[in-house]
Write an enzyme that holds these catalytic residues in place. Structure first.
Site, PDB file in Angstrom:
ATOM      1  N   CYS A 135       0.842  -1.204   0.000  1.00 58.50           N
ATOM      2  CA  CYS A 135       0.000   0.000   0.000  1.00 58.50           C
ATOM      3  C   CYS A 135       0.873   1.249   0.000  1.00 58.50           C
ATOM      4  CB  CYS A 135      -0.909  -0.014   1.228  1.00 58.50           C
ATOM      5  SG  CYS A 135      -1.965   1.451   1.364  1.00 58.50           S
ATOM      6  N   CYS A 143       0.377   3.160   3.522  1.00 54.04           N
ATOM      7  CA  CYS A 143       0.862   2.699   4.827  1.00 54.04           C
ATOM      8  C   CYS A 143       1.941   1.626   4.768  1.00 54.04           C
ATOM      9  CB  CYS A 143      -0.304   2.190   5.671  1.00 54.04           C
ATOM     10  SG  CYS A 143      -1.045   0.646   5.074  1.00 54.04           S
ATOM     11  N   CYS A 187      -8.516  -5.530  -9.601  1.00 46.07           N
ATOM     12  CA  CYS A 187      -8.142  -4.476 -10.552  1.00 46.07           C
ATOM     13  C   CYS A 187      -7.716  -3.269  -9.721  1.00 46.07           C
ATOM     14  CB  CYS A 187      -9.347  -4.181 -11.440  1.00 46.07           C
ATOM     15  SG  CYS A 187      -9.034  -3.038 -12.769  1.00 46.07           S
TER      16      CYS A 187
END
Length: 130
Positions: free
Chosen positions: A48, A51, A119
């Protein structure tokens, strides 16, 4: 690679690029075939951009031809799925389970063994090749 999670909108704006902020915090979508990770083929883990949480192993990435990075599975416990009724459609939104950042959507037209196509927007991802 996990990072400290911003607590305020102001901190998010200071931490993320404009594109990352638009996608992760405002549930935006990057133009298809524009993302930096569309053609990333190296071994590693997609994390991510908000984070640093591990989200997708490169072994699950496949070329869906849709214009966004696609994965057949997520790292266990790394994402949450939510109903998304925006834009006159009913879809399943994919968000980071740690910071709540919007990643993309999941569809039931992926390859075996899962049949899933996560996706995901490139701007929501960083790549760790270690």
């Amino acid at each position: 690679m996990a990072q400290e999670i911003p607590e305020s909108d102001e901190e998010w704006r200071e931490t993320l690029t404009d594109d990352e902020y638009h996608i992760l915090r405002e549930a935006g979508t990057e133009p298809k075939f524009s993302g930096e990770h569309l053609d990333t083929k190296e071994d590693g883990t997609f994390v991510c951009a908000g984070c640093g949480q591990e989200l997708f192993d490169s072994e699950t990435k496949f070329n869906s031809g849709t214009g966004w990075p696609s994965f057949s599975d997520a790292v266990e416990g790394s994402v949450e799925l939510r109903e998304d009724t925006s834009h006159g459609m009913v879809r399943t939104e994919v968000v980071c389970s740690q910071c709540g950042g919007h990643l993309g959507h999941v569809f039931d037209d992926g390859p075996e063994p899962t049949g899933k196509r996560f996706c995901i927007n490139s701007a929501a991802l960083d790549f760790d090749d270690e």
